[in-house]
Design a protein around this motif. Structure first.
Motif, mmCIF file in Angstrom:
data_model
loop_
_atom_site.group_PDB
_atom_site.id
_atom_site.type_symbol
_atom_site.label_atom_id
_atom_site.label_comp_id
_atom_site.label_asym_id
_atom_site.label_seq_id
_atom_site.Cartn_x
_atom_site.Cartn_y
_atom_site.Cartn_z
ATOM 1 N N LEU A 182 44.475 59.053 46.681
ATOM 2 C CA LEU A 182 44.726 59.415 45.288
ATOM 3 C C LEU A 182 43.981 60.694 44.916
ATOM 4 O O LEU A 182 44.552 61.605 44.296
ATOM 5 C CB LEU A 182 44.304 58.265 44.365
ATOM 6 N N VAL A 183 42.711 60.766 45.282
ATOM 7 C CA VAL A 183 41.910 61.957 44.970
ATOM 8 C C VAL A 183 42.499 63.189 45.658
ATOM 9 O O VAL A 183 42.568 64.278 45.074
ATOM 10 C CB VAL A 183 40.439 61.749 45.390
ATOM 11 N N LYS A 184 42.936 63.017 46.904
ATOM 12 C CA LYS A 184 43.549 64.124 47.649
ATOM 13 C C LYS A 184 44.755 64.680 46.903
ATOM 14 O O LYS A 184 45.065 65.874 46.983
ATOM 15 C CB LYS A 184 43.965 63.626 49.038
ATOM 16 N N ASN A 185 45.439 63.816 46.142
ATOM 17 C CA ASN A 185 46.634 64.233 45.409
ATOM 18 C C ASN A 185 46.338 64.601 43.955
ATOM 19 O O ASN A 185 47.258 64.728 43.146
ATOM 20 C CB ASN A 185 47.680 63.123 45.455
ATOM 21 N N GLY A 186 45.048 64.762 43.630
ATOM 22 C CA GLY A 186 44.696 65.278 42.306
ATOM 23 C C GLY A 186 44.148 64.276 41.312
ATOM 24 O O GLY A 186 43.815 64.644 40.182
ATOM 25 N N VAL A 187 44.045 63.010 41.691
ATOM 26 C CA VAL A 187 43.552 61.985 40.766
ATOM 27 C C VAL A 187 42.044 62.145 40.553
ATOM 28 O O VAL A 187 41.280 62.295 41.504
ATOM 29 C CB VAL A 187 43.864 60.572 41.304
ATOM 30 N N LYS A 188 41.623 62.115 39.283
ATOM 31 C CA LYS A 188 40.204 62.214 38.943
ATOM 32 C C LYS A 188 39.658 60.906 38.362
ATOM 33 O O LYS A 188 38.449 60.689 38.356
ATOM 34 C CB LYS A 188 39.996 63.345 37.940
ATOM 35 N N GLU A 189 40.552 60.064 37.855
ATOM 36 C CA GLU A 189 40.134 58.793 37.244
ATOM 37 C C GLU A 189 40.965 57.660 37.830
ATOM 38 O O GLU A 189 42.194 57.763 37.913
ATOM 39 C CB GLU A 189 40.349 58.831 35.724
ATOM 40 N N VAL A 190 40.303 56.577 38.256
ATOM 41 C CA VAL A 190 41.031 55.379 38.650
ATOM 42 C C VAL A 190 40.629 54.226 37.743
ATOM 43 O O VAL A 190 39.462 54.099 37.354
ATOM 44 C CB VAL A 190 40.804 54.988 40.131
ATOM 45 N N MET A 191 41.612 53.416 37.404
ATOM 46 C CA MET A 191 41.380 52.203 36.623
ATOM 47 C C MET A 191 41.561 51.011 37.538
ATOM 48 O O MET A 191 42.674 50.766 38.025
ATOM 49 C CB MET A 191 42.343 52.162 35.436
ATOM 50 N N LEU A 192 40.484 50.311 37.823
ATOM 51 C CA LEU A 192 40.550 49.149 38.707
ATOM 52 C C LEU A 192 41.231 48.010 37.972
ATOM 53 O O LEU A 192 40.809 47.611 36.877
ATOM 54 C CB LEU A 192 39.156 48.707 39.153
ATOM 55 N N ILE A 193 42.303 47.477 38.569
ATOM 56 C CA ILE A 193 43.044 46.401 37.925
ATOM 57 C C ILE A 193 43.219 45.232 38.889
ATOM 58 O O ILE A 193 43.248 45.396 40.113
ATOM 59 C CB ILE A 193 44.434 46.877 37.428
ATOM 60 N N ALA A 194 43.292 44.071 38.306
ATOM 61 C CA ALA A 194 43.555 42.821 39.009
ATOM 62 C C ALA A 194 43.777 41.801 37.919
ATOM 63 O O ALA A 194 43.459 42.048 36.754
ATOM 64 C CB ALA A 194 42.359 42.412 39.873
ATOM 65 N N GLN A 195 44.312 40.658 38.270
ATOM 66 C CA GLN A 195 44.400 39.626 37.258
ATOM 67 C C GLN A 195 42.995 39.163 36.879
ATOM 68 O O GLN A 195 42.741 38.749 35.754
ATOM 69 C CB GLN A 195 45.240 38.444 37.768
ATOM 70 N N GLU A 196 42.073 39.259 37.825
ATOM 71 C CA GLU A 196 40.701 38.810 37.608
ATOM 72 C C GLU A 196 39.773 39.621 38.514
ATOM 73 O O GLU A 196 39.589 39.306 39.678
ATOM 74 C CB GLU A 196 40.612 37.314 37.954
ATOM 75 N N LEU A 197 39.192 40.704 37.954
ATOM 76 C CA LEU A 197 38.351 41.602 38.756
ATOM 77 C C LEU A 197 37.132 40.911 39.353
ATOM 78 O O LEU A 197 36.767 41.154 40.499
ATOM 79 C CB LEU A 197 37.852 42.766 37.898
ATOM 80 N N THR A 198 36.468 40.069 38.563
ATOM 81 C CA THR A 198 35.160 39.562 38.995
ATOM 82 C C THR A 198 35.266 38.568 40.151
ATOM 83 O O THR A 198 34.273 38.262 40.805
ATOM 84 C CB THR A 198 34.402 38.882 37.829
ATOM 85 N N TYR A 199 36.469 38.056 40.412
ATOM 86 C CA TYR A 199 36.684 37.131 41.531
ATOM 87 C C TYR A 199 36.802 37.886 42.851
ATOM 88 O O TYR A 199 36.830 37.284 43.924
ATOM 89 C CB TYR A 199 37.975 36.337 41.272
ATOM 90 N N TYR A 200 36.843 39.216 42.751
ATOM 91 C CA TYR A 200 37.103 40.038 43.942
ATOM 92 C C TYR A 200 36.143 39.694 45.084
ATOM 93 O O TYR A 200 34.928 39.653 44.918
ATOM 94 C CB TYR A 200 36.994 41.532 43.615
ATOM 95 N N GLY A 201 36.725 39.493 46.273
ATOM 96 C CA GLY A 201 35.943 39.307 47.480
ATOM 97 C C GLY A 201 35.630 37.876 47.849
ATOM 98 O O GLY A 201 35.277 37.593 49.003
ATOM 99 N N LEU A 202 35.737 36.949 46.902
ATOM 100 C CA LEU A 202 35.382 35.555 47.199
ATOM 101 C C LEU A 202 36.233 34.972 48.322
ATOM 102 O O LEU A 202 35.748 34.147 49.100
ATOM 103 C CB LEU A 202 35.522 34.694 45.936
ATOM 104 N N ASP A 203 37.473 35.405 48.416
ATOM 105 C CA ASP A 203 38.374 34.835 49.416
ATOM 106 C C ASP A 203 38.109 35.391 50.818
ATOM 107 O O ASP A 203 38.187 34.664 51.806
ATOM 108 C CB ASP A 203 39.841 35.050 49.020
ATOM 109 N N ILE A 204 37.786 36.684 50.919
ATOM 110 C CA ILE A 204 37.637 37.274 52.251
ATOM 111 C C ILE A 204 36.183 37.503 52.648
ATOM 112 O O ILE A 204 35.860 37.521 53.839
ATOM 113 C CB ILE A 204 38.442 38.590 52.399
ATOM 114 N N TYR A 205 35.296 37.674 51.662
ATOM 115 C CA TYR A 205 33.880 37.911 51.989
ATOM 116 C C TYR A 205 32.990 36.715 51.631
ATOM 117 O O TYR A 205 31.791 36.743 51.901
ATOM 118 C CB TYR A 205 33.370 39.152 51.256
ATOM 119 N N LYS A 206 33.598 35.708 50.982
ATOM 120 C CA LYS A 206 32.894 34.473 50.602
ATOM 121 C C LYS A 206 31.808 34.705 49.552
ATOM 122 O O LYS A 206 30.924 33.870 49.365
ATOM 123 C CB LYS A 206 32.287 33.760 51.822
#
Length: 435
Positions: A182-206
């Motif tokens: 994204l940055v390579k193509n000119g993006v300066k801002e990313v908005m992290l989205i998910a149905q539930e951000l704070t749950y991120y990683g529990l399934d694969i990193y425990k």
């Protein structure tokens, strides 16, 4: 009427609903382009012969909009202006059997996780090597970055797990690779989205890995703003705030949908948090990051909501004084645990309550904006509209929050950061001059 046939297919993708759907459409666009198939997004020229409608099935209004859009595209097909109409997304995932019977003119229906099948239908191959690459439909200086799919929560009003399945995290490596593209193509801002951000990683990193992901993304050269959307309040990982404080390119902004404040309503909604716990959490967040912009959403008209609950919600907003608030009216969703609860309020009463609550927030927003007059901010220029430059501070996300109107005779390139001084303030917008 016989349909026309073009020498080369051109696919138009129409996206309805949330930013997660938009990302799905961008991934589909990127795959089609890599297969040398002409593709466009919400094409107004009408020089395409195939349409893919990416639908939303979240609430009644969204379903109605999706169905009306499908019917409109079908009418174009029947008039010979289109060769094929395909439907994907949440509405299709949830109701495709019924919809296929009601609208047989649609050529094929696909679910939310059936990208390879859509590509096959369009005579394209799914290219695994395109990890993280997509064709942006947003202005090139910002993009949404989806870090997971689905949700494991059991909120009684929400049908998202029925349409998107359980929570599945992407790996940190995958997300960082996508951010670099994204940055390579000119993006300066990313908005992290998910149905539930704070749950991120529990399934694969425990364990909850959002803070680690934030650090890795913060290290990506050229990524100037990272913004967090949709953080669940229950068991909120406070380390997120430590990362915000230590990294300048992570915006002091948090979108944390609370949905209500009344304990009976929170219990009925199965939110796994009490009003007292929400007070403690918000206090802790503001203690750690005093200049945090907190955005939340609330639902009014849930079955059993009383006038006392509404007054309690209004008082809660007056006490907490969120920077940004959105209000939804409740609608029954099939197969959710709240579906069979008696709906005692008319749609007119629900809308009336929503308006009443928003009037409270409107006054708060006005007062908070007045406090900004005379202050200087770094802003990102989003667009030129009616001859005016429209920008945002780090405390405002795209489309849902305040805009800063810049008055200047200078040329300001869209996508550039500039320093401004606020000169006027209104309920939801600010005016500024270059500092």
């Amino acid at each position: 009427m016989k349909s026309r046939t073009l020498k080369q297919n051109k696919v138009n993708i129409i996206t309805l609903g949330c930013s997660k759907n938009l990302v799905d459409s961008e991934v589909l666009s990127g795959q089609l382009r890599a297969n040398e198939i002409a593709v466009t997004h919400e094409n107004e020229k009408f020089d395409h012969n195939i349409v893919v409608v990416n639908t939303c099935g979240f609430i009644d209004k969204a379903k109605e909009e999706s169905i009306n859009t499908i019917l409109e595209q079908v009418s174009y097909k029947e008039a010979g202006r289109l060769d094929k109409v395909y439907v994907t997304g949440c509405l299709s995932e949830r109701y495709r059997g019924d919809l296929a019977k009601e609208i047989p003119e649609v050529d094929a229906w696909f679910g939310t996780l059936e990208l390879p099948f859509i590509l096959k239908e369009l005579n394209a191959d799914f290219k695994k090597e395109l990890l993280g690459e997509r064709m942006l439909s947003t202005p090139k200086h910002y993009a949404y970055l989806k870090i997971s799919e689905g949700c494991n929560r059991t909120c009684s009003f929400c049908a998202i797990p029925l349409m998107r399945g359980g929570h599945v995290s992407k790996t940190i490596e995958e997300i960082v690779t996508e951010a670099k593209h994204l940055v390579k193509n000119g993006v300066k801002e990313v908005m992290l989205i998910a149905q539930e951000l704070t749950y991120y990683g529990l399934d694969i990193y425990k364990k909850r890995m959002l803070p680690d992901l934030m650090r890795h993304l913060s290290d990506v050269p050229g990524l100037e703003w990272i913004r967090l959307h949709y953080a669940y309040p229950s068991k909120f990982p406070m380390e997120i705030l430590d990362v915000m404080k230590e990294r300048d390119n992570i915006c002091n902004y948090l979108d944390m949908p609370l949905q209500h404040c009344s304990d009976p309503m929170l219990k009925a909604m199965k939110r796994q948090i009490t009003k007292a716990e929400m007070y403690d959490l918000i206090s802790a967040i503001r203690d750690k990051v005093p200049n945090m912009a907190l955005r939340t959403t609330m639902i009014t008209g849930f079955p059993g909501e009383t006038r006392d609950d509404v007054e309690e919600l209004k008082s809660f907003l007056e006490e907490i004084r969120f920077e940004r608030v959105g209000i939804f009216t409740y609608s029954h969703e099939e197969n959710t645990s709240a579906h069979d609860l008696e709906d005692t309020l008319s749609s007119e009463e629900k809308e009336s309550r929503a308006q009443e609550i928003m009037e409270v927030q409107q006054e708060i927003s006005y007062e908070k904006n007045q406090e900004l007059i005379g202050r200087e901010f770094k802003v990102l220029v989003d667009k030129i509209e009616a001859g005016r430059y429209i920008a945002r501070t780090e405390y405002d996300s795209v489309e849902v929050d305040n805009e800063v109107i810049i008055h200047t005779d200078e040329d300001l390139p869209v996508g550039d950061f500039v320093q401004v001084k606020i000169t006027k303030a209104f309920d939801y917008d600010l005016e500024a001059e270059l500092a």
